[in-house]
Design a protein around this motif. Sequence first.
Motif, PDB file in Angstrom:
ATOM      1  N   HIS A 104      37.707  44.519   5.185  1.00  0.00           N
ATOM      2  CA  HIS A 104      38.526  44.049   4.061  1.00  0.00           C
ATOM      3  C   HIS A 104      40.005  44.369   4.263  1.00  0.00           C
ATOM      4  N   ASN A 105      40.425  44.326   5.532  1.00  0.00           N
ATOM      5  CA  ASN A 105      41.822  44.525   5.930  1.00  0.00           C
ATOM      6  C   ASN A 105      42.318  45.954   5.697  1.00  0.00           C
ATOM      7  N   HIS A 106      41.403  46.912   5.677  1.00  0.00           N
ATOM      8  CA  HIS A 106      41.792  48.314   5.533  1.00  0.00           C
ATOM      9  C   HIS A 106      41.499  49.072   6.825  1.00  0.00           C
ATOM     10  N   SER A 107      42.471  49.832   7.281  1.00  0.00           N
ATOM     11  CA  SER A 107      42.334  50.596   8.512  1.00  0.00           C
ATOM     12  C   SER A 107      41.313  51.717   8.363  1.00  0.00           C
ATOM     13  N   THR A 108      40.660  52.048   9.474  1.00  0.00           N
ATOM     14  CA  THR A 108      39.766  53.207   9.497  1.00  0.00           C
ATOM     15  C   THR A 108      40.438  54.396  10.189  1.00  0.00           C
ATOM     16  N   LEU A 109      41.740  54.273  10.440  1.00  0.00           N
ATOM     17  CA  LEU A 109      42.504  55.401  10.966  1.00  0.00           C
ATOM     18  C   LEU A 109      42.728  56.426   9.850  1.00  0.00           C
ATOM     19  N   ILE A 110      42.829  57.681  10.233  1.00  0.00           N
ATOM     20  CA  ILE A 110      43.004  58.763   9.259  1.00  0.00           C
ATOM     21  C   ILE A 110      44.493  59.094   9.172  1.00  0.00           C
ATOM     22  N   LYS A 111      45.114  58.737   8.064  1.00  0.00           N
ATOM     23  CA  LYS A 111      46.578  58.844   7.961  1.00  0.00           C
ATOM     24  C   LYS A 111      47.090  60.277   8.086  1.00  0.00           C
ATOM     25  N   ASN A 112      46.279  61.245   7.685  1.00  0.00           N
ATOM     26  CA  ASN A 112      46.717  62.642   7.774  1.00  0.00           C
ATOM     27  C   ASN A 112      46.644  63.196   9.193  1.00  0.00           C
ATOM     28  N   ALA A 113      46.181  62.364  10.142  1.00  0.00           N
ATOM     29  CA  ALA A 113      46.044  62.819  11.530  1.00  0.00           C
ATOM     30  C   ALA A 113      47.369  62.753  12.292  1.00  0.00           C
ATOM     31  N   TRP A 114      48.406  62.170  11.678  1.00  0.00           N
ATOM     32  CA  TRP A 114      49.716  62.097  12.344  1.00  0.00           C
ATOM     33  C   TRP A 114      50.290  63.515  12.433  1.00  0.00           C
ATOM     34  N   LYS A 115      50.426  64.025  13.687  1.00  0.00           N
ATOM     35  CA  LYS A 115      50.948  65.384  13.895  1.00  0.00           C
ATOM     36  C   LYS A 115      52.221  65.391  14.732  1.00  0.00           C
ATOM     37  N   SER A 116      52.254  64.539  15.769  1.00  0.00           N
ATOM     38  CA  SER A 116      53.428  64.501  16.641  1.00  0.00           C
ATOM     39  C   SER A 116      53.590  63.104  17.218  1.00  0.00           C
ATOM     40  N   ASN A 117      54.816  62.795  17.624  1.00  0.00           N
ATOM     41  CA  ASN A 117      55.162  61.479  18.157  1.00  0.00           C
ATOM     42  C   ASN A 117      54.616  61.334  19.580  1.00  0.00           C
ATOM     43  N   ARG A 118      53.603  60.505  19.748  1.00  0.00           N
ATOM     44  CA  ARG A 118      52.960  60.347  21.049  1.00  0.00           C
ATOM     45  C   ARG A 118      52.105  59.083  21.044  1.00  0.00           C
ATOM     46  N   VAL A 119      51.609  58.720  22.228  1.00  0.00           N
ATOM     47  CA  VAL A 119      50.645  57.627  22.361  1.00  0.00           C
ATOM     48  C   VAL A 119      49.486  58.127  23.209  1.00  0.00           C
ATOM     49  N   ILE A 120      48.281  57.878  22.754  1.00  0.00           N
ATOM     50  CA  ILE A 120      47.091  58.212  23.539  1.00  0.00           C
ATOM     51  C   ILE A 120      46.678  56.951  24.294  1.00  0.00           C
ATOM     52  N   TYR A 121      46.968  56.926  25.605  1.00  0.00           N
ATOM     53  CA  TYR A 121      46.580  55.802  26.451  1.00  0.00           C
ATOM     54  C   TYR A 121      45.207  56.100  27.051  1.00  0.00           C
ATOM     55  N   ALA A 122      44.240  55.249  26.775  1.00  0.00           N
ATOM     56  CA  ALA A 122      42.901  55.440  27.327  1.00  0.00           C
ATOM     57  C   ALA A 122      42.882  55.062  28.805  1.00  0.00           C
ATOM     58  N   ASP A 123      42.020  55.712  29.569  1.00  0.00           N
ATOM     59  CA  ASP A 123      41.867  55.376  30.983  1.00  0.00           C
ATOM     60  C   ASP A 123      41.220  53.998  31.134  1.00  0.00           C
ATOM     61  N   LEU A 124      41.488  53.343  32.255  1.00  0.00           N
ATOM     62  CA  LEU A 124      40.815  52.086  32.567  1.00  0.00           C
ATOM     63  C   LEU A 124      39.331  52.353  32.795  1.00  0.00           C
ATOM     64  N   ASP A 125      38.498  51.360  32.486  1.00  0.00           N
ATOM     65  CA  ASP A 125      37.065  51.546  32.700  1.00  0.00           C
ATOM     66  C   ASP A 125      36.697  51.266  34.161  1.00  0.00           C
ATOM     67  N   ASP A 126      35.411  51.258  34.476  1.00  0.00           N
ATOM     68  CA  ASP A 126      34.953  51.078  35.859  1.00  0.00           C
ATOM     69  C   ASP A 126      35.314  49.711  36.432  1.00  0.00           C
ATOM     70  N   LEU A 127      35.617  48.748  35.562  1.00  0.00           N
ATOM     71  CA  LEU A 127      36.014  47.411  36.008  1.00  0.00           C
ATOM     72  C   LEU A 127      37.531  47.231  35.949  1.00  0.00           C
ATOM     73  N   ASN A 128      38.245  48.348  35.769  1.00  0.00           N
ATOM     74  CA  ASN A 128      39.713  48.358  35.673  1.00  0.00           C
ATOM     75  C   ASN A 128      40.235  47.638  34.433  1.00  0.00           C
ATOM     76  N   ARG A 129      39.425  47.594  33.393  1.00  0.00           N
ATOM     77  CA  ARG A 129      39.825  46.935  32.151  1.00  0.00           C
ATOM     78  C   ARG A 129      40.364  47.956  31.144  1.00  0.00           C
ATOM     79  N   THR A 130      41.247  47.487  30.284  1.00  0.00           N
ATOM     80  CA  THR A 130      41.708  48.304  29.157  1.00  0.00           C
ATOM     81  C   THR A 130      40.761  48.048  27.986  1.00  0.00           C
ATOM     82  N   SER A 131      39.552  48.561  28.107  1.00  0.00           N
ATOM     83  CA  SER A 131      38.500  48.248  27.138  1.00  0.00           C
ATOM     84  C   SER A 131      38.349  49.296  26.044  1.00  0.00           C
ATOM     85  N   SER A 132      39.210  50.298  26.045  1.00  0.00           N
ATOM     86  CA  SER A 132      39.167  51.328  25.007  1.00  0.00           C
ATOM     87  C   SER A 132      40.447  51.286  24.179  1.00  0.00           C
ATOM     88  N   SER A 133      40.443  52.021  23.094  1.00  0.00           N
ATOM     89  CA  SER A 133      41.581  52.005  22.165  1.00  0.00           C
ATOM     90  C   SER A 133      42.766  52.795  22.693  1.00  0.00           C
TER      91      SER A 133
END
Length: 295
Positions: A104-133
Amino acid sequence: MIGQEVNWEGLLMAKKGRSKKQGGVYSAIAVVVAVAAVWFKSGGDVSTTLNSLTSELTGNSANTAVTTAKVAKSGYGGLSKSDYQKLANLEFKSGEKAYVTVNHNHSTLIKNAWKSNRVIYADLDDLNRTSSSNTAFLEKRNVANDSLRVRQFVEPTAWHYNRRNGEQIYNRGHLIAYSVSAGIDQNGHYNPSNKSGDQNNPKNLFTQSAFSNQKIQTIFESKVRSALRQNKKVIYQATPIFKGDELMARGINLQAISTDGSLDFNVYLYNVQPGYQFNYANGRAKVDRGMKVLE
């Protein structure tokens, strides 16, 4: 009507009959108006109109596929594995909208989880795809200067160069947009000496249709930029959705929430291109002038 017996039952039945007829007329008018609206929006294409009406009547959207989304088992929430699979199983039909809402257009992210300015880049999978968040914890200083963009050279899975006539079909789509990643290095840390946004990062690119990237994804990236410019802190997550071992994503889930809750969206963008059909196993495109995509 003195001295005459009034047939109240007959009058009531007649009134009910007129009400039913009037209700039927109004319903018919509403249907005609709805069909006309879809017909006009589709440019008068019969198959597009029928598919759009079918989609409306059957509720064929991610909103019905993921009515109540689950929260990912992470410290910040986001797209769960089970909902990832539900999105991967969605099939786009010509004449449908280019994106649909999730939860219903509502995020499932937890807004109180913001602690520091950063980006979590997921590793590529076994097929070299960016298949994770990829998940970004953003603030105002991350709005990038567009003039610092450079030419992209990374070739994500299923990448093909655009056709010789110059028509754009493929883009190197960013998960976390260049425009909201100023100062973030490829390890996800903020570095004040890095003035540009994320570029040529294999962990942050996927093969995306030009239409999905330029026409649709920019709508939601602009919402994030607008919130950041208002000095809000935002958690933004992007997840390309692959089906099985296919090398081209079927779509991408975008969701964001600000710490004050004023920004909150959760959408799934189909990775489609008007006038073309993709083979998602390898990314090859073939001409299909019957392929209609509504914005």
